[in-house]
Design a protein around this motif. Structure first.
Motif, PDB file in Angstrom:
ATOM      1  N   ILE A   1      43.622  40.776  39.141  1.00 40.22           N
ATOM      2  CA  ILE A   1      42.939  40.310  37.934  1.00 40.22           C
ATOM      3  C   ILE A   1      42.437  41.537  37.183  1.00 40.22           C
ATOM      4  O   ILE A   1      41.731  42.372  37.759  1.00 40.22           O
ATOM      5  CB  ILE A   1      41.745  39.393  38.284  1.00 40.22           C
ATOM      6  CG1 ILE A   1      42.220  38.181  39.077  1.00 40.22           C
ATOM      7  CG2 ILE A   1      41.000  38.956  37.024  1.00 40.22           C
ATOM      8  CD1 ILE A   1      41.097  37.377  39.705  1.00 40.22           C
TER       9      ILE A   1
ATOM     10  N   ARG B   1      39.614  32.279  37.684  1.00 39.98           N
ATOM     11  CA  ARG B   1      41.029  31.877  37.729  1.00 39.98           C
ATOM     12  C   ARG B   1      41.289  30.551  37.034  1.00 39.98           C
ATOM     13  O   ARG B   1      42.234  30.420  36.268  1.00 39.98           O
ATOM     14  CB  ARG B   1      41.476  31.771  39.201  1.00 39.98           C
ATOM     15  CG  ARG B   1      41.835  33.117  39.805  1.00 39.98           C
ATOM     16  CD  ARG B   1      43.279  33.085  40.281  1.00 39.98           C
ATOM     17  NE  ARG B   1      43.750  34.424  40.580  1.00 39.98           N
ATOM     18  CZ  ARG B   1      43.880  34.904  41.823  1.00 39.98           C
ATOM     19  NH1 ARG B   1      43.577  34.143  42.864  1.00 39.98           N
ATOM     20  NH2 ARG B   1      44.337  36.120  42.017  1.00 39.98           N
TER      21      ARG B   1
ATOM     22  N   GLU C   1      37.728  32.730  42.315  1.00 41.38           N
ATOM     23  CA  GLU C   1      38.805  31.751  42.504  1.00 41.38           C
ATOM     24  C   GLU C   1      38.659  30.537  41.579  1.00 41.38           C
ATOM     25  O   GLU C   1      39.630  30.073  41.000  1.00 41.38           O
ATOM     26  CB  GLU C   1      38.854  31.284  43.967  1.00 41.38           C
ATOM     27  CG  GLU C   1      39.398  32.333  44.915  1.00 41.38           C
ATOM     28  CD  GLU C   1      40.768  32.881  44.495  1.00 41.38           C
ATOM     29  OE1 GLU C   1      41.637  32.077  44.101  1.00 41.38           O
ATOM     30  OE2 GLU C   1      40.955  34.112  44.534  1.00 41.38           O
TER      31      GLU C   1
END
Lengths: 131, 198
Positions: free
Chosen positions: A65, A113, A109
């Motif tokens: 990321i 995301r 997460e």
């Protein structure tokens, strides 16, 4: 014992790192990066901000990321330290409190995301109906 | 604070808030078991009135809260380990924080992860320069970000690969002089070896 690393070794790896950066910069601009600011005053440090920040830096790299992890001072939520402020491109910054490594993982997460909100948000940004 | 590394990180935050361009951290370990930690910055410094109040936990320059515990806690850690603590400052030219400890005192705080903290501060404040000198009876090691930036020639110091390299370089060199605060050496190495894109 293996040879101790020196500045000369750093010099040798420099160009390799530079070409990686150039490659990446062609595909992304800084405005598209996720920004994470970890509160690092006495209160944050005493409650584990160092581990959270190290985890954030390492985890973002491992998971591919593109993110800028920096620090900030006390955001006056001493009761909820360690706190982090996450800015996903195109969204308002969100402050998460009581962040340990496990929580940081959840923030990456779920929120970074997938855009799902996770527990522990400190309401900071108030927008009235007039705005 | 849980350990010395975190104390240092906390005091350095003061220097960063004082807009220091150069922060020097010196740890000296001498043979009979004395250790000293010195943090010197070229930040804005303090007036005499502020300096007089700085070890008072109910004084802070912040407006976000009414207590300031960084310096009082560091002082407590030094004094409980039989040591001394001092802060000196000149407005406009910087501040010096000095603490001494008896390393083997039962109430000595653990050292913690010194290389980790140094690298974290370097990475989090890429425009600030840091000089870290560690001296033991076996030798000394000097870590100077001005030298490092020269070698990097424009590559950011907080780039992942660079950060990981510096962390290992610092830990290895500190281990070589038997410095305190590098107990996690093995863990750092294992971690680095397990990282997929290494």
């Amino acid at each position: 014992m293996s040879k101790i690393k020196t500045l000369a070794d750093l010099r040798n790896m420099r160009d390799e790192v530079r070409s990686k950066i150039n490659l990446r910069e062609k595909s992304e601009s800084p405005e598209q990066m996720v920004q994470v600011r970890v509160a690092m005053a006495t209160c944050g440090i005493a409650s584990g901000a160092k581990e959270v920040m190290e985890f954030m830096m390492d985890a973002m790299e491992k998971r591919g990321i593109e993110a800028v992890v920096t620090q900030t001072g006390c955001m006056s939520y001493c009761f909820a330290e360690p706190t982090i402020e996450v800015t996903v491109p195109g969204k308002d910054p969100i402050v998460f409190g009581y962040v340990d490594v496990k929580k940081a993982d959840e923030v990456i997460e779920k929120y970074i995301r997938n855009g799902e909100l996770v527990e522990g948000i400190i309401p900071v940004n108030y927008q009235s109906i007039d705005e | 604070m849980k350990n010395m590394a975190l104390h240092i990180m906390d005091i350095v935050q003061n220097s960063i808030r004082a807009q220091a361009g150069l922060i020097q951290i010196t740890i000296e370990e001498t043979d009979p078991g004395l250790a000293s930690v010195n943090i010197t910055d070229d930040g804005s410094g303090m007036t005499e009135e502020v300096l007089a109040k700085v070890t008072d936990p109910f004084y802070t320059s912040r407006t976000t809260r009414r207590v300031g515990l960084g310096i009082p806690l560091f002082r407590q850690s030094a004094e409980q380990a039989g040591g001394n603590f001092s802060v000196n400052s000149t407005q406009g030219s910087g501040t010096v924080v000095n603490a001494t400890f008896y390393k083997h005192h039962p109430d000595m705080v653990p050292w913690g992860d010194i290389p980790g903290v140094i690298i974290l501060m370097v990475a989090a404040n890429p425009t600030t320069d840091f000089v870290y000198l560690h001296r033991t009876p076996k030798g000394e090691y000097l870590f100077d970000t001005r030298e490092i930036k020269e070698q990097l020639d424009g590559v950011p110091i907080n780039e992942h690969e660079v950060r990981r390299f510096l962390r290992n370089m610092l830990a290895e060199n500190l281990t070589a002089i038997g410095a305190a605060g590098v107990l996690r050496m093995k863990t750092i190495k294992d971690k680095a070896n397990n990282e997929p894109n290494n």
